[in-house]
Design a protein around this motif. Structure first.
Motif, PDB file in Angstrom:
ATOM      1  N   TYR A 264      71.806 134.974  -3.922  1.00  0.00           N
ATOM      2  CA  TYR A 264      71.612 136.213  -3.171  1.00  0.00           C
ATOM      3  C   TYR A 264      71.873 135.952  -1.692  1.00  0.00           C
ATOM      4  CZ  TYR A 264      69.862 138.200  -7.444  1.00  0.00           C
ATOM      5  OH  TYR A 264      69.776 138.653  -8.736  1.00  0.00           O
TER       6      TYR A 264
ATOM      7  N   ALA B 143      67.634 149.601   2.312  1.00  0.00           N
ATOM      8  CA  ALA B 143      68.797 148.843   2.749  1.00  0.00           C
ATOM      9  C   ALA B 143      69.614 149.643   3.743  1.00  0.00           C
ATOM     10  CB  ALA B 143      69.661 148.471   1.555  1.00  0.00           C
TER      11      ALA B 143
ATOM     12  N   TYR C 121      76.000 146.014  -4.338  1.00  0.00           N
ATOM     13  CA  TYR C 121      75.206 144.827  -4.584  1.00  0.00           C
ATOM     14  C   TYR C 121      74.253 144.962  -5.769  1.00  0.00           C
ATOM     15  CZ  TYR C 121      76.727 143.506   0.076  1.00  0.00           C
ATOM     16  OH  TYR C 121      77.484 143.188   1.166  1.00  0.00           O
TER      17      TYR C 121
ATOM     18  N   ARG D 150      66.400 151.610  -8.895  1.00  0.00           N
ATOM     19  CA  ARG D 150      67.093 151.814  -7.629  1.00  0.00           C
ATOM     20  C   ARG D 150      67.577 153.246  -7.529  1.00  0.00           C
ATOM     21  NH1 ARG D 150      71.767 147.625  -7.358  1.00  0.00           N
ATOM     22  NH2 ARG D 150      72.290 148.739  -5.413  1.00  0.00           N
TER      23      ARG D 150
ATOM     24  N   ALA E 204      69.641 140.960  -1.899  1.00  0.00           N
ATOM     25  CA  ALA E 204      70.888 141.590  -2.327  1.00  0.00           C
ATOM     26  C   ALA E 204      71.918 140.512  -2.604  1.00  0.00           C
ATOM     27  CB  ALA E 204      71.410 142.526  -1.242  1.00  0.00           C
TER      28      ALA E 204
ATOM     29  N   TRP F 140      74.223 146.763  -9.888  1.00  0.00           N
ATOM     30  CA  TRP F 140      74.608 147.717  -8.849  1.00  0.00           C
ATOM     31  C   TRP F 140      74.482 149.155  -9.326  1.00  0.00           C
ATOM     32  CZ3 TRP F 140      78.579 151.146  -9.628  1.00  0.00           C
ATOM     33  CH2 TRP F 140      79.392 150.909 -10.740  1.00  0.00           C
TER      34      TRP F 140
ATOM     35  N   PHE G  19      75.337 149.898  -0.117  1.00  0.00           N
ATOM     36  CA  PHE G  19      74.246 149.399  -0.950  1.00  0.00           C
ATOM     37  C   PHE G  19      74.667 149.265  -2.400  1.00  0.00           C
ATOM     38  CE2 PHE G  19      69.996 148.696  -2.203  1.00  0.00           C
ATOM     39  CZ  PHE G  19      69.663 149.550  -3.243  1.00  0.00           C
TER      40      PHE G  19
ATOM     41  N   LEU H  88      67.590 144.502   4.976  1.00  0.00           N
ATOM     42  CA  LEU H  88      66.630 144.907   3.952  1.00  0.00           C
ATOM     43  C   LEU H  88      65.232 144.924   4.542  1.00  0.00           C
ATOM     44  CD1 LEU H  88      67.961 142.631   1.067  1.00  0.00           C
ATOM     45  CD2 LEU H  88      68.487 145.039   1.434  1.00  0.00           C
TER      46      LEU H  88
ATOM     47  N   MET I  57      70.599 143.893  -6.933  1.00  0.00           N
ATOM     48  CA  MET I  57      69.391 143.722  -6.146  1.00  0.00           C
ATOM     49  C   MET I  57      68.334 143.003  -6.962  1.00  0.00           C
ATOM     50  SD  MET I  57      70.158 145.125  -3.262  1.00  0.00           S
ATOM     51  CE  MET I  57      68.526 145.156  -2.506  1.00  0.00           C
TER      52      MET I  57
END
Length: 124
Positions: A111, A24, A32, A72, A98, A53, A29, A4, A34
């Motif tokens: 995390y 990431a 996960y 995201r 993450a 996610w 990706f 990251l 975040m």
């Protein structure tokens, strides 16, 4: 493994805005949840915001609700933190993290992967 890298920090006047990005690489990706955390000098690391996610669920610390927005883009492997109406007390190093899918979590211990952090300084 997930790597990251945060960017977008800087110096801004109170009332201003910044957008942080976290890129990431590594394992998928979209597997996960975040989150963003922050740590001010001499203080513990605090939860700021988290996103599931899929992007369908978000969670915010009370101190940033209504001012910060987490989002995201799974196609770009990137998570964002839009910060508006910044206050001097928002000054901190901001970290991207993450963690496993499921319930959004506010404890940093949940995390698995962390970025190196980006400094945000809000002047009065």
């Amino acid at each position: 493994q997930v790597q990251l890298v945060e960017s977008g920090g800087g110096l801004v006047q109170a009332g201003g805005s910044l957008r942080l990005s976290c890129a990431a690489s590594g394992r998928a990706f979209s597997m996960y949840n975040m989150a963003w955390f922050r740590q001010a000098p001499g203080q513990e690391r605090d939860f700021v915001a988290a996103i599931s996610w899929s992007g369908g669920s978000t969670s915010y610390a009370d101190s940033v609700k209504g001012r910060f927005t987490i989002s995201r883009d799974n196609a770009k492997n990137t998570v964002y933190l839009q910060m508006n109406s910044l206050k001097t007390e928002d000054t901190a190093v901001y970290y991207c993290a993450a963690g496993r899918t499921g319930l959004l979590r506010v404890n940093g211990a949940d995390y698995n992967y962390w970025g190196q952090g980006t400094q945000v300084t809000v002047s009065s």
